[in-house]
Scaffold this active site. Structure first.
Site, PDB file in Angstrom:
ATOM      1  N   GLU A  76       0.575   3.854   7.581  1.00 36.49           N
ATOM      2  CA  GLU A  76      -0.017   5.151   7.275  1.00 36.49           C
ATOM      3  C   GLU A  76      -1.461   5.207   7.761  1.00 36.49           C
ATOM      4  OE1 GLU A  76       0.692   5.879   3.113  1.00 36.49           O
ATOM      5  OE2 GLU A  76       2.779   6.391   3.517  1.00 36.49           O
ATOM      6  N   CYS A 110      -8.991   7.340   8.761  1.00 36.20           N
ATOM      7  CA  CYS A 110      -8.814   6.047   8.103  1.00 36.20           C
ATOM      8  C   CYS A 110      -7.588   5.369   8.713  1.00 36.20           C
ATOM      9  CB  CYS A 110      -8.639   6.278   6.595  1.00 36.20           C
ATOM     10  SG  CYS A 110      -8.294   4.777   5.674  1.00 36.20           S
ATOM     11  N   CYS A 114      -0.156  -5.902   3.068  1.00 38.63           N
ATOM     12  CA  CYS A 114      -1.394  -6.652   2.837  1.00 38.63           C
ATOM     13  C   CYS A 114      -1.145  -7.841   1.921  1.00 38.63           C
ATOM     14  CB  CYS A 114      -2.482  -5.770   2.237  1.00 38.63           C
ATOM     15  SG  CYS A 114      -4.087  -6.616   2.228  1.00 38.63           S
ATOM     16  N   CYS A 144      -4.569  -6.963  -3.946  1.00 34.83           N
ATOM     17  CA  CYS A 144      -5.488  -6.436  -4.967  1.00 34.83           C
ATOM     18  C   CYS A 144      -4.680  -5.706  -6.046  1.00 34.83           C
ATOM     19  CB  CYS A 144      -6.486  -5.481  -4.332  1.00 34.83           C
ATOM     20  SG  CYS A 144      -7.546  -6.305  -3.140  1.00 34.83           S
ATOM     21  N   CYS A 157      -4.294  -1.799  -5.952  1.00 31.25           N
ATOM     22  CA  CYS A 157      -3.945  -1.191  -4.669  1.00 31.25           C
ATOM     23  C   CYS A 157      -2.435  -1.179  -4.473  1.00 31.25           C
ATOM     24  CB  CYS A 157      -4.617  -1.984  -3.548  1.00 31.25           C
ATOM     25  SG  CYS A 157      -4.092  -1.491  -1.913  1.00 31.25           S
ATOM     26  N   SER A 196     -15.325  -4.681  -0.161  1.00 28.38           N
ATOM     27  CA  SER A 196     -14.687  -4.282  -1.409  1.00 28.38           C
ATOM     28  C   SER A 196     -14.950  -5.397  -2.423  1.00 28.38           C
ATOM     29  CB  SER A 196     -13.184  -4.116  -1.120  1.00 28.38           C
ATOM     30  OG  SER A 196     -12.527  -3.585  -2.214  1.00 28.38           O
ATOM     31  N   CYS A 206      -7.809   6.225  -1.682  1.00 31.64           N
ATOM     32  CA  CYS A 206      -8.026   4.777  -1.630  1.00 31.64           C
ATOM     33  C   CYS A 206      -6.980   4.034  -2.446  1.00 31.64           C
ATOM     34  CB  CYS A 206      -9.389   4.441  -2.216  1.00 31.64           C
ATOM     35  SG  CYS A 206     -10.683   4.703  -1.053  1.00 31.64           S
TER      36      CYS A 206
HETATM   37  S1  SF4 Z   1      -7.387  -2.977  -1.270  1.00 29.55           S
HETATM   38 FE1  SF4 Z   1      -7.316  -3.530   0.901  1.00 29.55          FE
HETATM   39  S2  SF4 Z   1      -7.391  -5.779   0.867  1.00 29.55           S
HETATM   40 FE2  SF4 Z   1      -6.821  -5.156  -1.203  1.00 29.55          FE
HETATM   41  S3  SF4 Z   1      -4.550  -5.177  -1.183  1.00 29.55           S
HETATM   42 FE3  SF4 Z   1      -5.228  -3.078  -0.690  1.00 29.55          FE
HETATM   43  S4  SF4 Z   1      -5.204  -3.010   1.547  1.00 29.55           S
HETATM   44 FE4  SF4 Z   1      -5.239  -5.186   0.937  1.00 29.55          FE
END
Ligand code: SF4
Length: 344
Positions: free
Chosen positions: A86, A99, A106, A110, A113, A206, A327
């Site tokens: 995406e 973006c 990933c 996190c 996320c 981050s 985000c």
């Molecule tokens: S915030 Fe960024 S680094 Fe953390 S899991 Fe999501 S995509 Fe990955």
């Protein structure tokens, strides 16, 4: 930075074309962002036909666009092997920010996320990263306009550093590095590698935690580097005059939003040239159960503490929430094949 034209030149020479054609073709691909060889109007018709037959512009294919009422558009883009990533176009005051994703998943995982909750995925290749830019610029009618580019989509860009650098070279043909930001969860050795580049994009980190325990809970994939090691890498990161590192801090109720956290954050960042973006968590009951953003009062108190310590602080209310383009929400509402897991 610049795109090496040698390979293009060799290919075109094999078709009997003069050397200057490489620069012409590169201009169409990188600056005018042509979607087909047919559009490259100053190339001879015979060459366009040859290119059509022997080469391809392998941009990702748009399979879905979801547009929020604030104008944010989230694109689902299919790659050659069927994976879907995406990318998001966000209209801002006076410009659009794109973006882009760097991985098809990933591994950092996190806790706040959705991409992280879905698991790791393979590194995107240079043309798959740059192709997101080409597709969004054409689809949003932005060719020829100035845009900002942020690598805050799916994936940890510094775990795909060679391909990120390759994509930055293509991008820098149209977007200045001063308008390009790479956001990392804090992969410390790669931060030192990024610092070695002769010209660097803006850096965002981050952070989200003020103790190593908190960071291990929130960001397990980067927890083997301590906060002290991360801050040392940021202190060593060369900044051009007038530039600052952006520190992103996702505020989660009862986890990292206390005034004690705010005090520790001030201490951690003292001596660094930073601006702090506080991002109230975008909740997702399916993928992020039990996590909520703090109340507005708590967010404002946290921000006020940082401001009182003379920190440059902004509360960033994410755009595109209603289409899950905000985000930490990418890949949250699409049901496409999960990327195959790879070690980063
Ligand atoms: S915030 Fe960024 S680094 Fe953390 S899991 Fe999501 S995509 Fe990955």
């Amino acid at each position: 930075m610049g795109v090496p034209t040698a390979e293009l030149g060799e290919f075109l020479a094999s078709l009997g074309e003069p050397p200057y054609r490489a620069r012409q073709l590169q201009h169409w691909i990188c600056r005018r962002l042509a979607g087909s060889f047919e559009d490259m109007s100053d190339l001879p018709k015979t060459l366009r036909a040859q290119l059509q037959a022997q080469a391809c512009l392998a941009d990702p294919v748009v399979i879905e666009v979801r547009r929020a009422s604030d104008g944010t558009a989230k694109y689902a883009l299919q790659l050659e092997d069927g994976l879907v990533v995406e990318a998001v176009a966000m209209p801002m005051e006076g410009h659009t920010t794109l973006c882009l994703s760097s991985q098809a998943g990933c591994a950092v995982g996190c806790r706040f996320c959705v991409t992280g909750a879905l698991g790791s995925g393979r590194n995107l290749r240079v043309h798959e990263i740059f192709g997101q830019f080409r597709v969004l610029m054409r689809s949003e009618g932005l060719v020829g306009q100035g845009v900002n580019v942020v690598f805050m989509g799916m994936g940890e860009p510094l775990l795909n550093l060679p391909n990120l650098v390759g994509a930055l070279e293509f991008l820098s043909e149209t977007v200045s590095l001063r308008r390009t930001t790479v956001s990392t969860a804090g992969v410390v050795p790669k931060l030192y590698a990024l610092a070695q580049l002769p010209r660097r994009p803006n850096l965002a980190v981050s952070l989200n935690a003020t103790t190593d325990e908190q960071r291990a809970y929130l960001m397990p994939g980067v927890a083997h580097w301590s906060l002290a090691e991360l801050i040392a890498a940021l202190k060593a990161y060369p900044l051009e005059r007038g530039r600052r590192i952006t520190i992103e801090y996702v505020l989660i109720a009862g986890v990292n939003d206390s005034l004690e956290d705010a005090r520790r954050l001030v201490r951690l960042l003292s001596g660094l040239k930073v601006k702090v973006n506080l991002i109230p968590l975008n909740p997702d009951p399916d993928f992020l159960p039990g996590l909520e953003p703090p109340s507005e009062g708590v967010i404002n108190a946290f921000a006020a503490h940082l401001a009182a310590a003379n920190m440059n602080v902004t509360v960033r209310w994410s755009k595109g929430r209603e289409v899950a383009a905000a985000c930490g929400q990418l890949r949250g509402q699409l049901k496409f094949p999960r990327p195959a897991a790879v070690s980063p």
